[in-house]
Every structure is written in C-alpha cells, then in structure tokens.
Design a protein around this motif. Sequence first.
Motif, mmCIF file in Angstrom:
data_model
loop_
_atom_site.group_PDB
_atom_site.id
_atom_site.type_symbol
_atom_site.label_atom_id
_atom_site.label_comp_id
_atom_site.label_asym_id
_atom_site.label_seq_id
_atom_site.Cartn_x
_atom_site.Cartn_y
_atom_site.Cartn_z
ATOM 1 N N SER A 140 0.879 -1.250 0.077
ATOM 2 C CA SER A 140 0.062 -0.170 0.093
ATOM 3 C C SER A 140 0.872 1.229 -0.215
ATOM 4 O O SER A 140 0.274 2.310 -0.501
ATOM 5 N N ASN A 141 2.111 1.041 0.308
ATOM 6 C CA ASN A 141 2.972 2.349 0.445
ATOM 7 C C ASN A 141 3.777 2.413 -0.674
ATOM 8 O O ASN A 141 4.365 3.520 -1.085
ATOM 9 N N ILE A 142 4.271 1.590 -1.239
ATOM 10 C CA ILE A 142 5.235 1.519 -2.368
ATOM 11 C C ILE A 142 4.496 1.244 -3.479
ATOM 12 O O ILE A 142 4.631 0.046 -3.963
ATOM 13 N N ARG A 143 4.025 2.215 -4.268
ATOM 14 C CA ARG A 143 3.272 1.799 -5.673
ATOM 15 C C ARG A 143 3.481 2.889 -6.427
ATOM 16 O O ARG A 143 3.955 4.048 -6.150
ATOM 17 N N SER A 144 3.318 2.729 -7.831
ATOM 18 C CA SER A 144 3.696 3.686 -8.854
ATOM 19 C C SER A 144 2.668 4.632 -8.932
ATOM 20 O O SER A 144 1.404 4.148 -8.483
ATOM 21 N N ARG A 145 2.676 5.727 -9.421
ATOM 22 C CA ARG A 145 1.783 6.873 -9.585
ATOM 23 C C ARG A 145 0.673 6.195 -10.640
ATOM 24 O O ARG A 145 -0.707 6.609 -10.376
#
Lengths: 162, 259
Positions: free
Chosen positions: B40-45
């Motif tokens: 949930s925190n490391i995601r692409s735009r």
Amino acid sequence: MVVNQGSGHWIIIITLLAAVMLSILPMPLWLQWGRPAIVAMVLIYWVISLPEHIGIGVAWAVGLLQDIVAGTPLGQNALALSVVAYLALILYQRLRMFTPVQQAFVVFVLIGLNQLLCHWIQTLTGTVSPNLLFLLPALISALLWPVLSVFLRLLRRNYYVN
Amino acid sequence: MYAGQRFEWFQQVNAKLSIVATPFYWVADMPSKISGWGESNIRSRETIIKDNERLSAETILLKAQVQKLASLEAENVRLRELLNSSAILDDSVLVAEIIGVSPDPLHHQIIVNKGEKDGLYVGQPVIDALGLMGQIIDVGAYQSRVLLITDPSHALPVQVNRNGLRSVAEGVGLYHQVILQHVAATTDIKIGDLLVSSGLGQRFPVGYPVATVTEVIIDPGQSFATVKASPSALLNRSRHVLLVFSHRREEIEDGRQSG
C-alpha cells in the motif's frame, strides 16, 4: 551479545517459544498437511542434549502453551509432547551416539507417535481424518531434523547453554 | 480435555487463557503485515491513478445498485407486512482482520483481531463481501476464533434462493465444497442455484448468500440425491471479514414453507 557461561537457558525458552510461533504460522494450502512438528523437534533436541534440565515437565508446559495458542483441546499437545519427551529421555544416551540419519529415523518414529496421539484425542472430540495424511509431518520433520539439529547445536555452542 | 468439553467454567478459563495466544498471532502475522504495508505504500503513480479510476467506476455502479435496493427493501417490508411476519432489521457490522488460521488442516478455523472488547459473542455470524463465512466459537479479550462453514463439524440451514427449498449445508473439510444432506431425489434443485441462509437455526441472519450448487448427482439406487455446492465467500483468500450484529428477531413463521 554478551556471552556469560552457563546461564544460556533463556536460549532454550526462546527457541521453544519461536517453535510455538512457527507452529501457527500460516502455510500455503498445498503445504498444510505437511507442516513439520517443529515444537516436538526442538523439544526432542533439548531433551537429548540437556536431559538433566529439560524433561517431561517442560514438555507438558510447552504442550499446554501450544494448546492455548493453537486452540486445540487443552491438554492434547501437552500429553503428546510429554510422551515424546519421556521416550526421548529413555533414548537420549543412544541417540547421542547415532548418526544424523539414524537420529532422523528415531525422530520420525517419535513424531509419528506425537501425531498419532494428537489424532486420537481429536477423534474423541469428533474430528476424524479421512486418510493417513496426518502422519506426513513425521516424514517431513525427519527430513528436516539434520538441519534443525545442526542449527540448534550452533546456538548451543555459541551461547554456552549447558 | 474432558473438562474442556463438559464444564462451563472451564471454557471461561480457556477464553481467559487465550490472551496468552495473542502475542504469538501478532508475531506470526508480521510478515503479511509488512508485505501489506509495502503493497500500500510502495506503488507507482500510474497504479494509483488506475486504481482510483477503477474504484470510482465501481462506486458509481454500486450506487446505482443501492438505489434499486432501497426501493426493493421498501417493497420487501411491505410484502412482509402483508404476510404478517416480522420485518428484517438492518444488521450492523464490524470489520475485522484475519490474523491467523488454524494450523491443523482438519480444522477450518480462522482467528480475527476483534474480541470481547468489541462486543463479540459466541455464535456471532461472520461474513465477507461475497457471502457467509462462519460463526464465532471462541471469544478472547483481543481475538476470536471463527469456525468456517466448510469445517466438518459445521452445518447451517440454507434455502434455495430460486424456490425457497430448505436444506442443511454441511462442511466436509474442503475449502471449495459444502454438501446438502438428505435432499430427496425428486427435489427441484439445479446446478447454479444460489443457496442463502434461511435463518432457521436462529444463529445466522436470513438471506446471506452461502454457496452455489455445483453438482447434483441423482443415483436411482440411493434414496437421497448428492448435492454439492461451492461456498460464495472467499474462505481461504479473504483478509477482512465482517462481523454481523444481528438484532434478536422473533422466529419468522411466515409462508416460507414452500418446496
């Protein structure tokens, strides 16, 4: 870590607690039947190496803890682990002489007995296994035994548990 | 063990003891917590934008369905009044997270992170977004144990949504299957029929989807048909479950004895 001679008993407690924790770790579905009886294995190791400290009483306490954590009928694992610890206590002098493969075979029998006792008690409470798959953990535990015993021996040597 | 089965006080002691288990489940849940955090925190735009679009589209769709539902509900209440039966009250729900599963493959149980503190009680129904999951069998202070509908010791009264036929769905110990017991060979039941909870056991609320019939075997030599169904709820895939606080309702004794 500070190494202080002769007082490494906390490492036994930690390994046993970690084993209880591992015994409830979620497993993928295909591995569910083959979950190794890690608590029994760790217990057998400590009984063999320190029979004057670790015995049926510890086995009973750990089993009770495992019952509470896993939600099995209270006393099921306690009884099974006590029997395993008793047999390991009888056999420890021979087990120490055995090669890893021979040890693994004995572990197979002991854990098979553990599984069988647990299954009998579960049958009393109404859960019947449709097949003999509940004995699979015995085989997997035996296969893992050499690795686990080497790992625990390293821990024991490093922290001077005696 | 005998005491655990027989005595009330022993079960209470057992429930108190389950507080010991809480830290174990907390630690065992850490890996999935961490991966969840990472997801949930490391995601692409782009992913987030895409997700956002998908979710808003879904919201519009659901809103449209809810509009229809409101009128249906009103109609349902009117019809029930005509039938002179007690109206279905709205069920309030509480979201809980699954923090553990039973290590024993024979026991289909899960552990959720809500307990006595949140007002849970033994026998409370548990559902997920798609259907009924099971019921609470053990309430601790901070966590509770849920028996799934596929556990071999679980049975729940259901009815076929299409024609109101009543039956009992039993677990067999497989996550993708429940079976209906004692269905007469001449019964009108077909593959694809939706089974919903009938509320007759007074434990589960009426009308939650339970399973879809996948197989009907009618053997002329047997007195009953073998009916297999697959549960609607994602029993081994859900991460969040809903705990239903159904208000005590009177036995519904209307004309649903069809079938």
